[in-house]
Motif scaffolding. Structure first.
Motif, PDB file in Angstrom:
ATOM      1  N   GLU A  66       0.829  -1.208   0.000  1.00 40.62           N
ATOM      2  CA  GLU A  66       0.000   0.000   0.000  1.00 40.62           C
ATOM      3  C   GLU A  66       0.866   1.262   0.000  1.00 40.62           C
ATOM      4  OE1 GLU A  66      -3.622   1.612  -0.557  1.00 40.62           O
ATOM      5  OE2 GLU A  66      -3.160  -0.533  -0.416  1.00 40.62           O
TER       6      GLU A  66
ATOM      7  N   LYS B 115       2.017   2.030  -3.413  1.00 35.70           N
ATOM      8  CA  LYS B 115       0.966   2.545  -4.294  1.00 35.70           C
ATOM      9  C   LYS B 115       0.910   4.068  -4.232  1.00 35.70           C
ATOM     10  CE  LYS B 115      -2.252  -1.397  -4.074  1.00 35.70           C
ATOM     11  NZ  LYS B 115      -3.594  -1.828  -3.589  1.00 35.70           N
ATOM     12  N   HIS B 116       1.378   4.615  -3.103  1.00 31.83           N
ATOM     13  CA  HIS B 116       1.262   6.054  -2.875  1.00 31.83           C
ATOM     14  C   HIS B 116       2.557   6.819  -3.113  1.00 31.83           C
ATOM     15  CE1 HIS B 116      -2.814   5.891  -1.176  1.00 31.83           C
ATOM     16  NE2 HIS B 116      -2.439   4.770  -0.587  1.00 31.83           N
TER      17      HIS B 116
END
Length: 431
Positions: free
Chosen positions: A263, A266-267
């Protein structure tokens, strides 16, 4: 270089420390006291502390006769050498009956000369991330206030603020709240080792207490991602590190960590994602590398299984597993370090030297973080059942020999940022 070895120090038991100019200070290696050469001393660095060692008499050398003697004027004194420095000798003393076990700190030899305190040590790391003078208590408190308001429901941020930064003044947590460098991610309340000198948990029947409280909850991936992504995006030389002194073993939470890494990436592509670990689960390490783990630091008191196992007292893993974890990270092109607990008289034994050389060769190790071992020396050797430590070469010579044989192996004290890993190791770091 000093022209002579410093004088011994003693404490009066009332918080006052004095020098005894009739005695030259000695250093301890294993169970024995030795003279220390003048070239091995440096001035006690900023951030260092002095400790009284109750129930212990310092061992010095009579300045007139050259004989080793006990300093009976008071209790022995040792120094805490601050991060980025590695000590060459322990404080030398004789322990009296019924002396209390010393708390979990390092006890480096220390002396006094020409109005200054000196320690036998070296600065092993140029990175300034834990320099005492670099912390601003007002900025830390303001950062705590700001980030608690920004993440009002995040249990990890609350833990880092109230437990780590404000209560224990953890340097990593304080840096996070100052918006810089390495950000800690404690993630596991449980552990699969029972380390003799564990700093976050000690059984009630032990004669020592842990130096901090352990994390009491299992964080979610959402909690981890919420505060680490902004840090990676905005901090200079950013690192986020799973595995901290206030927790158990992070690999027991590998599923949550894997989800977090996926996650996070992803950022943001920025910064380095690191794990500090005992390296006990190489299969889990493989999953983390596949998710995007950049570096690993594996802790060990020895490169020899016969000393590693009785100290770590592992549950359901073996020494071979930690070696395999290092190999796994290298196979993915990651950065590998060992968090090497330096104990003069053990770390620099000929036997340990050969084992360390083998470990470096077998794993193609990138870095040794030469850490001062925070433990009562007598208690450690006694618990390990060690009565003789064998032939030793000295920590300074050990470092020189290892560096000569492995010129690409890096020495340091902290996890390097991605800029340092991929760029110029000699200058791409906090300075």
């Amino acid at each position: 270089m000093l022209k002579q070895t410093p004088y011994i120090l003693y404490s009066d038991g009332q918080g006052n420390i004095f020098e005894d100019t009739s005695m030259i200070v000695t250093g301890r290696s294993g169970w024995d006291a030795y003279p220390i050469e003048p070239e091995e001393w440096i001035e006690l660095p900023d951030g260092g502390n002095l400790y009284e060692l109750p129930g212990r008499r310092g061992i010095g050398i009579n300045a007139e006769t050259g004989d080793m003697e006990l300093c009976d004027k008071g209790w022995a004194v040792a120094a805490f050498v601050p991060p980025a420095h590695t000590g060459f000798y322990l404080a030398a003393y004789e322990t009296l009956p019924d002396a209390p076990t010393l708390p979990l700190f390092c006890y480096t030899a220390v002396g006094w000369l020409d109005g200054k305190f000196y320690v036998p040590a070296t600065r092993i790391e140029s990175d300034i991330r834990q320099e005492c003078a670099g912390f601003d208590a007002k900025k830390v408190k303001q950062g705590v206030k700001t980030l608690l308001q920004a993440y009002p429901h995040n249990r990890l941020v609350q833990h880092l603020a109230e437990n780590c930064a404000l209560t224990y003044e953890c340097p990593a947590a304080r840096n996070y709240f100052m918006g810089r460098w390495e950000c800690p991610i404690p993630s596991s309340p449980a552990c699969n080792a029972n380390c003799v000198g564990c700093i976050s948990f000690q059984p009630e029947e032990e004669t020592i207490v842990s130096t901090q409280d352990r994390l009491r909850f299992k964080p979610t991936a959402a909690e981890i991602v919420e505060y680490t992504v902004p840090h990676l995006e905005t901090a200079p030389y950013p690192i986020v590190s799973f595995g901290q002194g206030c927790e158990g073993e992070p690999l027991l939470m590998w599923e949550t960590i894997r989800e977090s890494i996926i996650e996070i990436r992803k950022h943001t592509p920025k910064g380095s994602i690191n794990i500090n670990t005992n390296g006990s689960k190489p299969d889990a390490v493989k999953f983390l590398c596949e998710a995007g783990l950049n570096s690993i630091r594996v802790s060990m008191n020895s490169a020899q299984e016969k000393y590693y196992t009785p100290y770590y007292r592992p549950n359901n893993y073996k020494f071979e597993d930690i070696v395999e974890s290092l190999k796994v990270v290298k196979s993915f092109g990651g950065w590998t370090s060992i968090n090497y607990f330096v104990f003069p008289g053990m770390t620099d034994s000929i036997e340990e030297y050969e084992a360390l050389r083998k470990l470096i060769r077998d794993t193609d190790l990138d870095m040794i973080q030469w850490r001062n071992f925070n433990i009562d020396p007598d208690w450690y050797l006694g618990r390990m059942g060690i009565t003789e430590t064998g032939e030793c070469m000295g920590i300074k010579q050990l470092m020189e020999l290892i560096q000569e044989e492995f010129p690409n192996l890096k020495f340091g004290y902290f996890n390097p940022p991605m800029e340092r890993i991929t760029g110029d190791y000699s200058k791409d770091f906090a300075h």
